[in-house]
Design a protein around this motif. Structure first.
Motif, short mmCIF file in Angstrom:
data_model
loop_
_atom_site.label_atom_id
_atom_site.label_comp_id
_atom_site.label_asym_id
_atom_site.label_seq_id
_atom_site.Cartn_x
_atom_site.Cartn_y
_atom_site.Cartn_z
N ASP A 100 7.22 34.64 16.34
CA ASP A 100 7.21 34.08 17.68
C ASP A 100 8.29 33.00 17.81
N GLU A 101 8.90 32.93 18.98
CA GLU A 101 9.99 31.98 19.22
C GLU A 101 9.54 30.53 19.01
N LYS A 102 8.29 30.24 19.34
CA LYS A 102 7.79 28.87 19.15
C LYS A 102 7.72 28.52 17.67
N SER A 105 11.22 27.92 16.41
CA SER A 105 11.77 26.65 16.87
C SER A 105 11.35 25.50 15.96
N HIS A 111 17.89 27.11 14.24
CA HIS A 111 17.62 26.48 15.54
C HIS A 111 17.97 25.00 15.45
#
Length: 208
Positions: A100-102, A105, A111
């Motif tokens: 998941d992108e979260k 991050s 990132h």
């Protein structure tokens, strides 16, 4: 295995890894080489650990033992943080493309401004602090000793920036300015590679 041998091996491994890291960063301008950059960085940490242990172990001045201890502790913090960041990048992040992108991050070094990106900066800050104190341990009467000592101390100036920059909103997350980051890392490589070469010469010419 004596101090001299450990110093030679550590300097060689660290220098070769810095060179590989620099090449991967240059190639990374055109293709994604994040995995190789992180992999090389782990060997920079391993070589650096050996080098600092050799510098500290070679010190015979009891009045400088505190500098040796501080240098070793800072090196240990650096190695721990670096392996935490880059081992996660080479394993969990690299082998789990559907994360998941979260989550990315937080744990993805790629990132800019992520937690692990900031850990990485903090790690290199402690590396700089380690070299600063190690600079006081180098025997200036040995071949390459005076120059090596000076360059290790000057490298210590990276600590304030690495420590303070993540605390200010200079990074807004995401990919960030990749080219600027690459240039800054190459500048660091251009400085630290000669340090490794000097360290190699210093220990190679040092009497056992």
């Amino acid at each position: 295995m004596n101090n001299r041998t450990v110093g030679v091996i550590g300097s060689a491994v660290c220098g070769a890894s810095v060179l590989c890291f620099a090449v991967s960063m240059i190639v990374g301008i055109f293709v994604n080489t994040l995995f190789f950059s992180c992999f090389a960085s782990m060997f920079i940490a391993l070589g650096f650990m050996l080098f600092i242990c050799a510098v500290s172990g070679s010190n015979k001045d009891n009045e400088k033992r505190a500098c040796g201890n501080v240098s070793l502790v800072c090196a240990a913090i650096y190695v721990t943080l670096i392996f935490l960041v880059y081992f996660a990048e080479c394993t969990t992040v690299n082998l789990s493309p559907r994360l998941d992108e979260k989550i990315l991050s937080i744990i993805d070094y790629g990132h800019t401004g992520s937690l692990f990106f900031n850990y990485d900066l903090l790690g290199y800050g402690f590396m700089a602090l380690s070299t600063f104190f190690a600079g006081f341990l180098v025997n200036k009467t040995e071949k390459h000793g005076k120059t090596l000592s000076l360059m290790l101390k000057i490298h210590g100036i990276f600590f304030p920036s690495c420590f303070l920059v993540p605390m200010f909103p200079l990074f807004n997350g995401g990919d960030g300015d990749t080219l600027t980051g690459t240039v800054l890392l190459l500048v660091w490589c251009a400085y630290f590679l000669p340090v490794c070469c000097l360290g190699f010469g210093y220990f190679r010419n040092k009497k056992s």
